[in-house]
Design a protein around this motif. Sequence first.
Motif, PDB file in Angstrom:
ATOM      1  N   SER A 161       0.821  -1.211   0.000  1.00  9.93           N
ATOM      2  CA  SER A 161       0.000   0.000   0.000  1.00  9.93           C
ATOM      3  C   SER A 161       0.859   1.266   0.000  1.00  9.93           C
ATOM      4  O   SER A 161       0.413   2.332  -0.436  1.00  9.93           O
ATOM      5  N   GLY A 162       2.098   1.164   0.493  1.00 11.40           N
ATOM      6  CA  GLY A 162       2.981   2.324   0.517  1.00 11.40           C
ATOM      7  C   GLY A 162       3.249   2.887  -0.862  1.00 11.40           C
ATOM      8  O   GLY A 162       3.395   4.104  -1.035  1.00 11.40           O
ATOM      9  N   THR A 168       8.508  10.962   4.577  1.00  9.45           N
ATOM     10  CA  THR A 168       8.934  10.747   5.957  1.00  9.45           C
ATOM     11  C   THR A 168       9.978   9.644   6.006  1.00  9.45           C
ATOM     12  O   THR A 168      10.140   8.868   5.055  1.00  9.45           O
ATOM     13  N   GLU A 169      10.700   9.575   7.133  1.00  7.07           N
ATOM     14  CA  GLU A 169      11.728   8.543   7.261  1.00  7.07           C
ATOM     15  C   GLU A 169      11.127   7.144   7.127  1.00  7.07           C
ATOM     16  O   GLU A 169      11.738   6.251   6.543  1.00  7.07           O
ATOM     17  N   ARG A 170       9.921   6.944   7.621  1.00  7.16           N
ATOM     18  CA  ARG A 170       9.271   5.643   7.549  1.00  7.16           C
ATOM     19  C   ARG A 170       8.989   5.236   6.099  1.00  7.16           C
ATOM     20  O   ARG A 170       8.958   4.053   5.774  1.00  7.16           O
ATOM     21  N   LEU A 206       8.957  -4.492   2.409  1.00  2.00           N
ATOM     22  CA  LEU A 206       9.333  -5.103   3.685  1.00  2.00           C
ATOM     23  C   LEU A 206       9.205  -4.099   4.821  1.00  2.00           C
ATOM     24  O   LEU A 206       9.370  -2.898   4.631  1.00  2.00           O
ATOM     25  N   SER A 207       8.954  -4.599   6.002  1.00  3.84           N
ATOM     26  CA  SER A 207       8.825  -3.727   7.173  1.00  3.84           C
ATOM     27  C   SER A 207      10.166  -3.452   7.825  1.00  3.84           C
ATOM     28  O   SER A 207      10.274  -2.569   8.670  1.00  3.84           O
ATOM     29  N   GLY A 225      14.100   2.051  13.972  1.00  7.46           N
ATOM     30  CA  GLY A 225      14.185   1.637  15.365  1.00  7.46           C
ATOM     31  C   GLY A 225      14.467   0.165  15.570  1.00  7.46           C
ATOM     32  O   GLY A 225      14.411  -0.324  16.677  1.00  7.46           O
ATOM     33  N   VAL A 226      14.790  -0.564  14.493  1.00  4.80           N
ATOM     34  CA  VAL A 226      15.026  -2.002  14.605  1.00  4.80           C
ATOM     35  C   VAL A 226      16.523  -2.255  14.564  1.00  4.80           C
ATOM     36  O   VAL A 226      17.185  -1.901  13.593  1.00  4.80           O
ATOM     37  N   ARG A 227      17.074  -2.825  15.591  1.00  8.43           N
ATOM     38  CA  ARG A 227      18.503  -3.089  15.656  1.00  8.43           C
ATOM     39  C   ARG A 227      18.893  -4.151  14.640  1.00  8.43           C
ATOM     40  O   ARG A 227      18.214  -5.144  14.459  1.00  8.43           O
TER      41      ARG A 227
END
Length: 403
Positions: free
Chosen positions: A4-5, A131-133, A271-272, A400-402
């Motif tokens: 959807s992005g 946005t960064e996302r 991908l997330s 925010g995902v290491r």
Amino acid sequence: MGFSGYAQLWSDRRLRALFVAAFFARIPALAAPLVLTLYVVEELGGDYKQAGLIAAATTVGAGVGSPWRGRLIDRLGIRRAIVPSIVMIGLLYPVATVATYAWLIPVSFLMGLFLIPIFSIVRLALSVMVTERQRRTAFSADSIVAEASFIIGPAVGALLVTQVSAAAALYAIGACEVIAGLIFWVLDPPTRSVTAVDAEEPETTPVATSFVSAPLVFLFLLSGGAMAALFGTDLGVVAELRELDEVSSVGIAYGAWGLSSLVGGLVYGSLSRSIRPTYLLLALGLATIPVGLADGVWSLSLLVIPAGLLCAPTMTAASEWIAKLVPEARRGEAMGWQGTAYTVGGAVSSPVIGAGIDGVGAWGGFVIGGAIATAIACVALFAQMVPRWRPSPELASIDGVRR
């Protein structure tokens, strides 16, 4: 995984116009390397080592010009930064059609030096327009657009060479690149967010190199490795088709390669989570080597698919991490240095790849290009195990995902 992005990006009129402009602008730029290679080996009677030197001259020129032009974009904006490119490109391609091989080398260097920085412009604009996302999806969408251009560009270039002449193809590329520059001059996409401009501090001189870090240097190294793999496939495909006397079928092989990269970019953008560019480059290098086993047009077209699936994700991931690591005020210059990394990787590897093709045949191009990419990925993996070269926790994550 969600798609959807992409629909959200396409619904934005400004982004839609940027993607469409990038699609048309990249077609002549992506046709140029193939046309120059065929011009050297067909019309000038040269070999692949000589063609590789021409490619190296172009990429060295682009490597020198890319950071300079990126810094100009940061300081002056797109319009004033690309005017020299529009003028010089309009002059250089006609000159290339009458130059001897010896003169073609400096002409090719100038072509690279004044190359319209489409990649930097689009990625820089996207980094402030979304946005960064959304960046992973936006950069992946740009990679998809680039692959669509790649499917068309080399095929059209080869068609012009085989049906008309390489000189005519060079004239057409020069004219189209000038038009591409004018399109971006008219669009003038933003390169700085309103917030960043409003908050701009007068004392910016002391931070001239503050954006440089060990993780960023590794990203530049990985970008160069990716280009080695791409050059190995690019030159190898042309050489293989010439050995088979099937140059007119270049659209099939390049189409399979570009389409698979398009699909890879589409999936990666949905991908997330981000994947480390180091892992992607390692997989790309290993997937490139077996393409040398091809013995026909269709086997070649099938064997380039695994490598193609990894092309867009590798380059997208590198840009995504650079946008994360570098402040907006210096991002144009950083993107320019990434462009330099790409071009230096091509400049260093292309003569070696060309010599390998001349020495052992087309399969040597795939093996050498893939081996260089694999070696660079392995060096980066081991080097990043050194504690002082590891990314800090806040820089080692995307969304925010290491990692």
